[in-house]
Design an enzyme around this catalytic site. Structure first.
Site, short mmCIF file in Angstrom:
data_model
loop_
_atom_site.label_atom_id
_atom_site.label_comp_id
_atom_site.label_asym_id
_atom_site.label_seq_id
_atom_site.Cartn_x
_atom_site.Cartn_y
_atom_site.Cartn_z
N GLY A 275 47.52 39.88 41.57
CA GLY A 275 47.85 40.86 41.07
C GLY A 275 46.43 41.93 41.06
N CYS B 37 39.72 49.52 39.11
CA CYS B 37 41.67 49.22 38.98
C CYS B 37 42.61 50.64 39.50
CB CYS B 37 42.10 49.03 37.23
SG CYS B 37 41.01 47.62 36.45
N GLY C 298 44.64 41.11 35.67
CA GLY C 298 45.50 40.81 36.90
C GLY C 298 45.61 39.07 36.83
N ALA D 148 40.15 44.14 31.14
CA ALA D 148 40.79 44.52 32.36
C ALA D 148 42.21 43.28 32.47
CB ALA D 148 39.89 45.21 33.82
N HIS E 27 33.78 41.60 37.65
CA HIS E 27 32.86 40.26 36.60
C HIS E 27 31.38 40.45 36.49
CE1 HIS E 27 36.99 39.86 36.07
NE2 HIS E 27 37.28 39.40 37.11
N LYS F 247 43.89 45.74 41.30
CA LYS F 247 42.92 46.14 42.31
C LYS F 247 41.80 45.80 42.06
CE LYS F 247 45.89 50.03 43.61
NZ LYS F 247 45.76 52.01 44.08
N TYR F 248 40.78 46.76 42.39
CA TYR F 248 39.48 46.27 42.44
C TYR F 248 38.96 46.32 41.36
CZ TYR F 248 38.45 46.76 47.01
OH TYR F 248 37.94 46.29 48.83
N PHE G 298 42.76 38.24 32.09
CA PHE G 298 41.80 39.68 32.04
C PHE G 298 40.56 39.07 31.10
CE2 PHE G 298 43.72 37.12 27.93
CZ PHE G 298 42.30 37.28 27.14
N SER G 299 40.13 40.22 31.32
CA SER G 299 37.91 40.14 30.89
C SER G 299 37.83 40.89 30.31
CB SER G 299 37.74 40.61 31.98
OG SER G 299 37.55 41.49 32.55
#
Length: 214
Positions: free
Chosen positions: A76, A178, A149, A147, A82, A78-79, A161-162
């Site tokens: 899930g 995001c 996803g 973030a 990493h 957006k951009y 997450f990161s």
């Protein structure tokens, strides 16, 4: 220990892990969890610099196509970016067997996990349900430090997450992070906090146990 009667594997990878290789691994691991062959897992790693596009990513949110490799994913969001200096955490849990079939609760618990971890290093942060992520107030601005996803297949989670530890924040310049125009990012280092990965990981594991193994 896992609530399912066997340990949640906790793996920390040294060096950089190719993003596409990580996707392949997670796909295989989810298969193994669903088939009862493998345990649940939390995987901590770093990636070489890469932009990843979630299922909601829009072309206009990629500002520089040539800055880094761009990989489209099934997570899930957006951009996102990493890269080195960022702790990536992939979480593969069977929510069905845990009787926790609530996606919003799962994401919120991930957020509480990060908020609790950052608090141990003196960082006051909050999880935002609407602009999904963990944010801090710094220099009179809200800045994202973590973030999220996720993806879920037959109630087994993957992706995760990161958290920016010592990330080069300039690397975010090629995307709208995001999908939030005008948003800002930060890192522990940017906030004046120096933390070795090993120390951060140890607190992550402790906080995981208090949230997910109760």
């Amino acid at each position: 220990m896992s609530l399912l009667g066997f340990p949640v594997e906790w793996r920390v990878s040294d060096g950089m892990v190719d993003y596409k290789a990580a996707l392949d691994f997670m796909t295989s691991r989810v298969d193994g969890i669903l088939e009862g062959r493998e345990s649940e897992m939390v995987w901590l790693l770093e990636h070489p610099s890469v932009y990843t596009a979630g299922v909601s990513a829009k072309d206009g949110e990629l500002l520089s196509e040539n800055k880094f490799q761009v990989v489209r994913t099934t997570r899930g969001g957006k951009y996102s970016y990493h890269g080195p200096g960022q702790r990536v955490v992939y979480v593969m849990l069977h929510l069905g067997r845990r009787d926790k079939r609530d996606v919003r609760l799962y994401v919120r618990n991930l957020g509480l996990w990060v908020v609790g971890t950052l608090a141990e290093f003196g960082i006051d942060s909050h999880f935002d349900d609407d602009n999904t992520g963990v944010w801090v107030q710094y220099s009179r601005q809200a800045k994202k430090i973590a973030a999220f996803g996720i993806a879920i297949r037959r109630w087994v989670t993957y992706h995760g997450f990161s958290v920016n530890i010592s990330t080069d924040l300039g690397c975010y310049s090629g995307i709208v992070p995001c999908g939030i125009a005008g948003s800002h990012v930060t890192s522990l280092q940017d906030l004046g906090v120096t933390v070795p990965f090993e120390e951060f990981d140890a607190v992550l594991q402790q906080k995981f146990d208090t949230i997910f193994l109760q």
